[in-house]
Design a protein around this motif. Structure first.
Motif, short mmCIF file in Angstrom:
data_model
loop_
_atom_site.label_atom_id
_atom_site.label_comp_id
_atom_site.label_asym_id
_atom_site.label_seq_id
_atom_site.Cartn_x
_atom_site.Cartn_y
_atom_site.Cartn_z
N GLY A 1 51.05 10.20 25.03
CA GLY A 1 50.07 10.53 24.00
C GLY A 1 50.65 11.19 22.76
O GLY A 1 49.94 11.41 21.79
N LEU A 2 51.95 11.52 22.78
CA LEU A 2 52.57 12.14 21.62
C LEU A 2 52.88 11.11 20.55
O LEU A 2 52.94 9.91 20.81
N LEU A 3 53.11 11.60 19.34
CA LEU A 3 53.48 10.74 18.23
C LEU A 3 54.97 10.46 18.29
O LEU A 3 55.79 11.38 18.39
N ILE B 1 54.43 15.34 9.01
CA ILE B 1 54.36 13.88 9.07
C ILE B 1 53.13 13.37 8.33
O ILE B 1 53.19 12.43 7.54
N LYS B 2 52.00 14.01 8.57
CA LYS B 2 50.75 13.60 7.92
C LYS B 2 50.86 13.70 6.39
O LYS B 2 50.47 12.79 5.67
N ALA C 1 52.55 21.49 15.94
CA ALA C 1 51.55 21.38 14.87
C ALA C 1 52.18 21.35 13.48
O ALA C 1 51.77 20.56 12.63
N ARG C 2 53.20 22.17 13.26
CA ARG C 2 53.81 22.21 11.92
C ARG C 2 54.46 20.88 11.57
O ARG C 2 54.43 20.46 10.41
N ALA D 1 53.99 11.16 5.08
CA ALA D 1 54.00 9.72 5.40
C ALA D 1 53.85 8.90 4.11
O ALA D 1 52.97 9.15 3.30
N GLY D 2 54.75 7.96 3.93
CA GLY D 2 54.71 7.09 2.76
C GLY D 2 55.34 7.68 1.52
O GLY D 2 55.42 7.00 0.49
N LYS D 3 55.78 8.92 1.55
CA LYS D 3 56.39 9.53 0.37
C LYS D 3 57.90 9.40 0.45
O LYS D 3 58.49 9.44 1.51
N GLU D 4 58.51 9.22 -0.68
CA GLU D 4 59.97 9.18 -0.78
C GLU D 4 60.39 10.22 -1.80
O GLU D 4 59.86 10.24 -2.90
#
Length: 188
Positions: free
Chosen positions: A73-75, A31-32, A25-26, A35-38
């Motif tokens: 089913g995992l990311l 990731i959520k 979960a952590r 995501a998209g950040k640098e």
């Protein structure tokens, strides 16, 4: 700079790629949120010690270059190494996600102009034997010896402390000698 820290026994260095399965979960939260950040996050180096694994004060800043839902089913994500980092402090959120205060440092700050085609050739052969690894590097042919040496250090089963020692030299000559000796063990 302050980055979320993903410590792992598998290693990725600048220019390298690594496929990851995300299920805790952590790290799903990380990731959520990132995501998209640098910069995205830092891949920390774990070293097995008596009594458990320890996070070394070294990491690689990474960016996410691919996402997928895996068959189970995992990311699944693929990360690419951007910058070698020195970790100066680590804090932990309530859910266990660690954050690292890091500063960028160089790998092999002094150029090594020696080339040895056998290092690159052996790496391409390895990629052919392990297609799941090779598919991460369609551009592997024609890369520099230093790039190939870093890929070797990512995949060789040597402890993290030795990898750090080889990466923190002025140039890649010690890493070259180490990898070259391994590749030529048993040669007449």
């Amino acid at each position: 700079m302050k980055l979320p820290l993903f410590p792992l026994n598998a290693h990725v260095f600048p220019g390298g790629k690594l496929s990851l399965r995300i299920f805790e979960a952590r790290y799903l939260r990380m990731i959520k949120e990132r995501a998209g950040k640098e910069p995205c996050f830092a891949m920390g180096m774990l070293e097995d010690r008596e009594g458990g694994a320890e996070v070394l004060p070294w990491a690689t800043q990474v960016r996410m270059v691919d996402f997928s839902q895996l068959e189970d089913g995992l990311l699944g994500i693929v990360v690419e190494g951007v910058q070698w980092l020195h970790i100066e402090d680590i804090t932990t959120d309530d859910d266990g996600l660690r954050w690292a205060d890091c500063k960028p440092v160089s790998i092999w700050s002094e150029p090594n102009h020696e080339q040895d085609a056998s290092i690159n050739s052996a790496l391409l052969s390895l990629f052919g034997q392990y297609p799941e690894l090779g598919k991460l590097y369609p551009e592997a042919a024609g890369q520099s010896m230093d790039w190939s040496l870093q890929r070797w250090l990512e995949v060789l089963p040597i402890d993290a402390g030795n990898k750090v020692s080889l990466l923190n030299q002025l140039n890649s000559k010690p890493a070259f000698e180490f990898v070259n000796n391994l590749l030529h063990q048993g040669d007449p």
